[in-house]
Motif scaffolding. Structure first.
Motif, PDB file in Angstrom:
ATOM      1  N   LEU A   1      19.261  18.809  29.097  1.00  0.00           N
ATOM      2  CA  LEU A   1      19.901  19.533  30.239  1.00  0.00           C
ATOM      3  C   LEU A   1      21.232  18.647  30.566  1.00  0.00           C
ATOM      4  CD1 LEU A   1      17.437  16.638  30.581  1.00  0.00           C
ATOM      5  CD2 LEU A   1      16.689  18.864  31.724  1.00  0.00           C
ATOM      6  N   ASP A   2      21.350  18.820  31.707  1.00  0.00           N
ATOM      7  CA  ASP A   2      22.718  18.901  31.848  1.00  0.00           C
ATOM      8  C   ASP A   2      22.804  18.439  33.018  1.00  0.00           C
ATOM      9  OD1 ASP A   2      25.793  18.955  33.355  1.00  0.00           O
ATOM     10  OD2 ASP A   2      25.936  21.635  33.493  1.00  0.00           O
ATOM     11  N   PRO A   3      23.006  17.050  33.366  1.00  0.00           N
ATOM     12  CA  PRO A   3      23.172  16.038  34.267  1.00  0.00           C
ATOM     13  C   PRO A   3      23.549  15.784  35.024  1.00  0.00           C
ATOM     14  CG  PRO A   3      23.336  15.090  32.304  1.00  0.00           C
ATOM     15  CD  PRO A   3      23.494  15.875  31.818  1.00  0.00           C
ATOM     16  N   SER A   4      25.191  17.306  35.275  1.00  0.00           N
ATOM     17  CA  SER A   4      26.090  17.525  35.944  1.00  0.00           C
ATOM     18  C   SER A   4      25.477  18.871  37.302  1.00  0.00           C
ATOM     19  CB  SER A   4      27.422  17.993  35.745  1.00  0.00           C
ATOM     20  OG  SER A   4      26.381  19.005  35.016  1.00  0.00           O
ATOM     21  N   VAL A   5      24.089  18.990  36.505  1.00  0.00           N
ATOM     22  CA  VAL A   5      23.215  19.565  38.123  1.00  0.00           C
ATOM     23  C   VAL A   5      22.639  19.131  39.177  1.00  0.00           C
ATOM     24  CG1 VAL A   5      20.884  19.072  36.974  1.00  0.00           C
ATOM     25  CG2 VAL A   5      21.563  21.008  38.226  1.00  0.00           C
TER      26      VAL A   5
END
Length: 263
Positions: A242-246
């Motif tokens: 996952l990319d939390p910045s999404v």
């Protein structure tokens, strides 16, 4: 970040001690992940009501001790699902524990919404009173449990405290599997947040479990989903990058939360 959701098969033929040791080994096997999530009441069973009173533990009991050690050995953040907590003054709580990679207990959440109406959890446990949102390396994490998923006002309260992702352990039954899938996506879309929802598998208390542990992005897209449904479920480890910045990007690109009115 790499997240692993461990959809545990809660089999009543397995002793609590054996299951605790097996789950600790499963956590240790996730070394290399950043966050590991376990389901609700996996040690006793979400519908195994007769086991709750004799199997209840304090926050420093054997389940917490085993999960703390497993988190430290695997060097992961561990949401250890929930357990039946015995308060020193008497009440039982459905309590979730979040451990840091050094094994320290980082957060405690006592389930606010108890399922069962006038029986089961609603009759046997006390309700938690505190909304829980905590800082992690992945952003502000909101903690909820199973039936909480049906109450959007709780998720809005966590949003107001800065939540960017939600972790939801559950013991959700197979006969309402579609509600589980729908509500996990709804909460993600409503709050424009990541939702990591980890359910149990197998059958406990005579109730088949839905499985279908799921990771949902802020647009409501299902990034990964485990086996299960109305026909039953089995144990599975669901791992997703996952990319939390999404979350911040989504809220900036589609700023629906700015138009929210508070009544």
């Amino acid at each position: 970040m790499r997240a692993s959701l461990v959809q545990i098969d809660v089999n009543e033929a397995e002793s609590v001690d054996d299951r605790r040791a097996r789950v600790a080994a499963l956590v240790r096997a996730q070394r290399g992940a950043d966050l590991v999530v376990l389901p609700e009441l996996w040690n006793l069973g979400g519908f195994a009501y007769d086991a709750w009173q004799p199997g209840a533990e304090p926050l420093d009991g054997p389940t917490a001790e085993a999960m703390s050690a497993a988190a430290k050995e695997a060097n992961v953040w561990l949401h250890a699902g929930s357990m039946v907590e015995r308060d020193p003054d008497g009440p039982l709580f459905n309590t979730s524990l979040l451990f840091a990679p050094d094994g320290e207990l980082h957060a405690v959440y006592r389930k606010i919404h108890r399922f069962g109406f006038d029986s089961g959890e609603a009759a046997l446990m006390a309700a938690g009173q505190e909304v829980c949102v905590v800082d992690t390396p992945f952003g502000r994490m909101g903690l909820a449990t199973c039936y909480d998923l049906r109450f959007p006002e709780l998720f809005r309260a966590m949003l107001d405290r800065g939540a960017e992702l939600f972790v939801v352990p559950a013991a959700w039954p197979a006969r309402r599997a579609e509600h589980w899938a729908l509500l996990a996506r709804a909460r993600a879309v409503e709050e424009q947040a990541l939702v990591l929802a980890c359910n149990t598998a197998g059958t406990h208390g005579g109730v088949p479990q839905a499985g279908r542990s799921v990771v949902v992005d802020p647009w409501g897209a299902v990034l990964a989903e485990a086996n299960g449904g109305e026909s039953g479920s089995s144990e599975e480890v669901l791992t997703v990058d996952l990319d939390p910045s999404v979350v911040a990007r989504t809220r900036e690109e589609f700023p629906v939360l700015r138009d929210r009115q508070k009544w």
